[in-house]
Design a protein around this motif. Structure first.
Motif, PDB file in Angstrom:
ATOM      1  N   GLU A 150      48.717  86.377  18.987  1.00 29.30           N
ATOM      2  CA  GLU A 150      50.179  86.434  18.861  1.00 29.30           C
ATOM      3  C   GLU A 150      50.821  85.047  18.836  1.00 29.30           C
ATOM      4  O   GLU A 150      50.241  84.091  19.342  1.00 29.30           O
ATOM      5  CB  GLU A 150      50.760  87.149  20.088  1.00 29.30           C
ATOM      6  N   ASN A 151      52.020  85.021  18.295  1.00 29.42           N
ATOM      7  CA  ASN A 151      52.874  83.846  18.473  1.00 29.42           C
ATOM      8  C   ASN A 151      52.386  82.558  17.840  1.00 29.42           C
ATOM      9  O   ASN A 151      52.688  81.474  18.332  1.00 29.42           O
ATOM     10  CB  ASN A 151      53.070  83.561  19.969  1.00 29.42           C
ATOM     11  N   GLU A 152      51.657  82.683  16.754  1.00 24.64           N
ATOM     12  CA  GLU A 152      51.164  81.477  16.088  1.00 24.64           C
ATOM     13  C   GLU A 152      52.093  81.026  14.958  1.00 24.64           C
ATOM     14  O   GLU A 152      51.896  79.955  14.385  1.00 24.64           O
ATOM     15  CB  GLU A 152      49.744  81.705  15.566  1.00 24.64           C
ATOM     16  N   SER A 163      59.716  92.043  13.115  1.00 23.04           N
ATOM     17  CA  SER A 163      60.712  91.012  13.408  1.00 23.04           C
ATOM     18  C   SER A 163      61.494  90.554  12.175  1.00 23.04           C
ATOM     19  O   SER A 163      62.520  89.895  12.307  1.00 23.04           O
ATOM     20  CB  SER A 163      60.037  89.803  14.044  1.00 23.04           C
ATOM     21  N   ARG A 218      47.487  77.966  14.944  1.00 27.37           N
ATOM     22  CA  ARG A 218      48.430  77.172  15.731  1.00 27.37           C
ATOM     23  C   ARG A 218      47.673  76.087  16.495  1.00 27.37           C
ATOM     24  O   ARG A 218      46.748  76.383  17.271  1.00 27.37           O
ATOM     25  CB  ARG A 218      49.183  78.080  16.692  1.00 27.37           C
ATOM     26  N   TYR A 237      46.164  75.963  20.360  1.00 22.46           N
ATOM     27  CA  TYR A 237      46.586  77.265  20.861  1.00 22.46           C
ATOM     28  C   TYR A 237      45.616  78.367  20.441  1.00 22.46           C
ATOM     29  O   TYR A 237      45.210  79.184  21.270  1.00 22.46           O
ATOM     30  CB  TYR A 237      47.994  77.546  20.308  1.00 22.46           C
TER      31      TYR A 237
END
Ligand SMILES: Nc1ncnc2c1ncn2[C@@H]1O[C@H](COP(=O)(O)OP(=O)(O)OP(=O)(O)O)[C@@H](O)[C@H]1O
Ligand SMILES: [Mg+2]
Length: 237
Positions: free
Chosen positions: A42-44, A75, A170, A173
């Protein structure tokens, strides 16, 4: 705003997205084309990259559609401020293609759709060929946002549907081990066209697209794994 290309069209970040588009066009010459964007966890930055890459195509004059294929955590309707009443869910289950216009010329948004939560059931109904046809009859470029590869099962279906897969990594990360596992387990039918390095801090910009990696011809010496090892930018587990 996450729409860098709109907010600040002459910034290095905006330039990076134009370059990314250019490189993708070298690796995937044909139009119309469908490109899925994913990442390991997630969130990369998947949705951000989908949004700006799609703007880059629409600015270049291509009729472009963004699809929010992240049915679990949609989103794109928020990023583009469109309704989410109907979308990808209705396309897959009822063959209804009714995207919302965005505030950009040539750019349309197909959000996840309101009833998107029963993901596996929805994707079960997926008639890949029919929907691909419907999309490519209507658009030059389709960019498909997806959930992360882990912990979710449907990315292979979505990538197979698109034909082309772009991987967001990322810096500092993405877990290295998982990345390498992913690279070596990509099914034959999915073409990994390359990766985008996001959150890479060099000079003044975070949005540096760093190096393109061509999966098919340079697999041996220039695999993603080798490249990232050399760059030492992935997180050690
Ligand atoms: N290069 C960047 N520099 C700074 N912030 C960024 C960058 N890329 C993305 N972000 C921010 O990081 C957050 C996560 O980005 P985004 O939502 O695009 O990731 P995602 O991979 O789609 O996440 P998810 O897995 O939750 O769908 C957002 O707040 C976004 O604005
Ligand atoms: Mg996202």
């Amino acid at each position: 705003s996450k729409l860098i290309l709109h907010k600040n069209p002459l910034s290095p970040e905006a330039e990076a997205f134009k370059k990314l588009k250019f490189n993708i066009d070298i690796l995937t010459k044909e139009f119309p084309k469908i490109i899925a964007v994913t990442s390991i966890i997630e969130n990369e930055g998947k949705s951000t990259i989908v949004a700006n890459l799609a703007i880059a195509y629409s600015l270049a004059g291509y009729k472009t559609l963004i699809i929010d294929g992240d049915l679990r955590k949609p989103s794109l309707h928020k990023i583009f401020e469109t309704p989410n009443e109907h979308g990808f869910t209705e396309l897959v289950t009822k063959n209804i293609l009714k995207p919302y216009p965005s505030r950009f010329q040539n750019l349309f948004i197909l959000p996840a759709g309101e009833d998107s939560l029963n993901v596996l059931k929805i994707l079960d109904a997926f008639d890949l060929r029919k929907i691909r046809e419907l999309l490519t009859e209507n658009f030059d470029v389709v960019i498909l946002d997806t959930p992360p590869v882990l912990p979710v099962a449907e990315v292979n279906t979505l990538a197979d549907f698109a034909g082309h897969l772009l991987l967001v990594v990322r810096a500092d990360y993405t877990p290295k081990k998982l990345l390498f596992e992913f690279e070596t387990s990509i099914p034959e039918n999915i073409r990994l066209i390359g990766f985008v390095l996001n959150f890479y801090k060099r000079a003044e910009s975070h949005y540096r697209y760093y190096k393109y990696y061509h999966h098919e011809t340079e697999k041996e010496n220039n695999s993603l794994s080798n490249l990232l090892k050399k760059l030492k930018i992935v997180k050690e587990d």
